[in-house]
Each structure stands twice: as structure tokens, then as C-alpha cells.
Design a protein around this motif. Structure first.
Motif, PDB file in Angstrom:
ATOM      1  N   VAL A  27       0.847  -1.191   0.000  1.00  0.00           N
ATOM      2  CA  VAL A  27       0.000   0.000   0.000  1.00  0.00           C
ATOM      3  C   VAL A  27       0.884   1.243   0.000  1.00  0.00           C
ATOM      4  CG1 VAL A  27      -1.914  -1.114   1.226  1.00  0.00           C
ATOM      5  CG2 VAL A  27      -0.205   0.155   2.528  1.00  0.00           C
ATOM      6  N   ARG A  28       0.317   2.290  -0.544  1.00  0.00           N
ATOM      7  CA  ARG A  28       0.954   3.592  -0.421  1.00  0.00           C
ATOM      8  C   ARG A  28       0.539   4.158   0.936  1.00  0.00           C
ATOM      9  NH1 ARG A  28      -0.614   9.260  -3.354  1.00  0.00           N
ATOM     10  NH2 ARG A  28       1.152  10.412  -2.486  1.00  0.00           N
ATOM     11  N   SER A 122       4.130   6.577  -3.568  1.00  0.00           N
ATOM     12  CA  SER A 122       3.501   6.489  -4.890  1.00  0.00           C
ATOM     13  C   SER A 122       4.473   6.011  -5.964  1.00  0.00           C
ATOM     14  CB  SER A 122       2.907   7.843  -5.290  1.00  0.00           C
ATOM     15  OG  SER A 122       3.913   8.836  -5.356  1.00  0.00           O
ATOM     16  N   ILE A 140       1.520   5.529  -8.819  1.00  0.00           N
ATOM     17  CA  ILE A 140       0.254   5.858  -8.176  1.00  0.00           C
ATOM     18  C   ILE A 140       0.114   7.377  -8.193  1.00  0.00           C
ATOM     19  CG2 ILE A 140      -1.048   5.742  -6.027  1.00  0.00           C
ATOM     20  CD1 ILE A 140       0.499   3.122  -5.438  1.00  0.00           C
ATOM     21  N   SER A 144      -4.085   9.644  -4.993  1.00  0.00           N
ATOM     22  CA  SER A 144      -4.651   8.303  -4.851  1.00  0.00           C
ATOM     23  C   SER A 144      -4.022   7.578  -3.661  1.00  0.00           C
ATOM     24  CB  SER A 144      -4.416   7.524  -6.144  1.00  0.00           C
ATOM     25  OG  SER A 144      -5.089   6.310  -6.108  1.00  0.00           O
ATOM     26  N   HIS A 146      -6.072   4.783  -1.973  1.00  0.00           N
ATOM     27  CA  HIS A 146      -6.920   3.659  -1.583  1.00  0.00           C
ATOM     28  C   HIS A 146      -6.500   2.307  -2.151  1.00  0.00           C
ATOM     29  CE1 HIS A 146      -8.564   4.617  -5.534  1.00  0.00           C
ATOM     30  NE2 HIS A 146      -9.024   3.380  -5.557  1.00  0.00           N
ATOM     31  N   HIS A 147      -5.442   2.250  -2.928  1.00  0.00           N
ATOM     32  CA  HIS A 147      -5.046   0.990  -3.570  1.00  0.00           C
ATOM     33  C   HIS A 147      -4.360   0.049  -2.592  1.00  0.00           C
ATOM     34  CE1 HIS A 147      -6.031   2.557  -7.494  1.00  0.00           C
ATOM     35  NE2 HIS A 147      -5.365   3.655  -7.179  1.00  0.00           N
ATOM     36  N   LEU A 149      -2.418  -3.643  -3.146  1.00  0.00           N
ATOM     37  CA  LEU A 149      -1.943  -4.614  -4.116  1.00  0.00           C
ATOM     38  C   LEU A 149      -1.562  -5.883  -3.366  1.00  0.00           C
ATOM     39  CD1 LEU A 149       0.364  -2.216  -6.177  1.00  0.00           C
ATOM     40  CD2 LEU A 149      -2.051  -2.767  -6.590  1.00  0.00           C
ATOM     41  N   GLN A 159      -5.455  -6.222  -7.492  1.00  0.00           N
ATOM     42  CA  GLN A 159      -5.538  -4.860  -6.971  1.00  0.00           C
ATOM     43  C   GLN A 159      -6.928  -4.661  -6.399  1.00  0.00           C
ATOM     44  OE1 GLN A 159      -4.502  -1.812  -9.814  1.00  0.00           O
ATOM     45  NE2 GLN A 159      -5.882  -0.365  -8.842  1.00  0.00           N
ATOM     46  N   GLY A 161      -9.308  -2.042  -3.377  1.00  0.00           N
ATOM     47  CA  GLY A 161      -9.360  -0.756  -2.712  1.00  0.00           C
ATOM     48  C   GLY A 161      -9.723  -0.946  -1.255  1.00  0.00           C
ATOM     49  N   SER A 166     -10.501   7.372  -3.321  1.00  0.00           N
ATOM     50  CA  SER A 166      -9.691   8.546  -3.642  1.00  0.00           C
ATOM     51  C   SER A 166     -10.355   9.309  -4.776  1.00  0.00           C
ATOM     52  CB  SER A 166      -8.284   8.123  -4.077  1.00  0.00           C
ATOM     53  OG  SER A 166      -7.621   7.450  -3.042  1.00  0.00           O
ATOM     54  N   LEU A 174      -2.349   5.405 -11.481  1.00  0.00           N
ATOM     55  CA  LEU A 174      -3.407   4.676 -10.763  1.00  0.00           C
ATOM     56  C   LEU A 174      -4.198   5.616  -9.881  1.00  0.00           C
ATOM     57  CD1 LEU A 174      -1.583   1.470  -9.507  1.00  0.00           C
ATOM     58  CD2 LEU A 174      -3.258   1.623 -11.324  1.00  0.00           C
TER      59      LEU A 174
END
Length: 174
Positions: A27-28, A122, A140, A144, A146-147, A149, A159, A161, A166, A174
Motif C-alpha cells: 500500500v501507499r 507512490s 500511483i 490516490s 486507496h489501492h 496490491l 488490486q 481498494g 480517492s 493509478l
């Protein structure tokens, strides 16, 4: 000579197999504040997202958490780390050394077993996914967050959320 070869072969077979996690979660970091510019924490929305990450992973036994030294990654991981009684491992990110950082994170992930959460940035999360055998992805978007992975080494990736959606992404990211 045959005895030496047998000894070398026996020693090689006794070495532990190369570790690799069953699942890597990338995650970011959550939404970051503007201040202080050098190392901002999370905004209230980011704090909520960090809680949402812990909630999303509540049913998953996470064995290790990797972050950078930056407060926003550590704060994103903190609720899950507390809930699961883990001490995140910090992998230093140095300015201008994104490729070195990606390699260091990938090496640290490969040294683990079980489930590993990586909280990155990101520009590094997609590169770490690729370094671990996942597909090459675009960066990313700056807006954004909410991703999530999921990578099963050797088996595939997906992938998803989590938390609040976002804003719509800009073209090319992304």
C-alpha cells in the motif's frame, strides 16, 4: 574426491530453503499533511485510512511490516502493528536512490515468510511489486491512496481498494 563431493552436497542440502512470503500486501501511505514539509504526518483523512487498513486486514495474520523512515508510512502502519503486536522494520529511503530502495525492500521481503505488509510511496509501491515478480505498473497518482496490491509470489496478483475512495485519478497513473 567422491567423499569431498558428498560432503559438499550434504552441506548444500542442509542449508535452509530461500525464504519467500506466501503473501505480500503493498500500500501507499495514507493521506499526508502539508506540514512539516520535511516529514509530514497524516491528515485526519489519512488517520482514518490507516484505521481502515487495520480493519481491512484484521482477519489476516501479518507476520512482518516494512515501512520507510518517513512518518507518513510509519503512521499508516501503526494501527495494524498495534493490533497485531508487531514492530515494523524500517527500510531507509534516501533521496535520489529510489532504485536502491526498491531493491532493499524487495530483498527484505524475500527474507521473510508468511504475510508481509509493505507501506511505501507512490513511486515505489509499483516498482516493488515488479521487483517481486508482479507486473510493471504506472506510478500511483499523488491524489490516490486507496489501492491495496496483493501479490502471491509465483501465483499472481490483484488490486483492490480499501477505505474511502480517492478522487478520480489523472491520466496515466493509478
Amino acid at each position: 574426491m567422491n567423499a569431498l563431493l558428498a560432503l559438499i552436497l550434504a552441506a548444500a542440502l542442509a542449508l535452509p530453503a530461500h525464504a519467500m512470503p506466501d503473501l505480500v500486501i503493498l500500500v501507499r501511505h495514507a493521506e499526508r499533511a502539508a506540514e512539516p514539509a520535511s516529514d509530514p504526518g497524516l491528515t485526519p483523512a489519512g488517520e482514518q485510512r490507516a484505521l481502515a487498513l487495520a480493519e481491512a486486514l484484521a482477519g489476516t495474520r501479518v507476520d512482518a511490516i516494512l515501512t520507510t523512515q518517513f512518518r507518513r508510512t510509519r503512521d499508516t502502519a501503526a494501527p495494524l502493528a498495534r493490533a497485531q503486536g508487531l514492530q515494523p522494520q524500517v527500510i531507509e529511503a534516501r533521496r535520489g536512490g529510489a532504485a536502491e530502495h526498491v531493491q532493499a525492500v524487495a530483498d527484505a521481503v524475500r527474507a521473510r515468510t508468511g504475510t508481509v505488509l509493505v507501506v511505501g510511496h507512490s513511486n515505489t509501491v509499483p516498482a516493488i511489486l515488479t521487483a517481486l515478480g508482479g507486473p510493471q505498473m504506472t506510478e500511483i497518482c499523488e491524489t490516490s491512496f486507496h489501492h491495496i496490491l496483493l501479490l502471491r509470489p509465483g501465483a499472481g496478483w490483484m488490486q483492490l481498494g480499501y477505505g474511502a475512495p480517492s478522487p478520480a485519478p489523472a491520466a496515466g497513473c493509478l
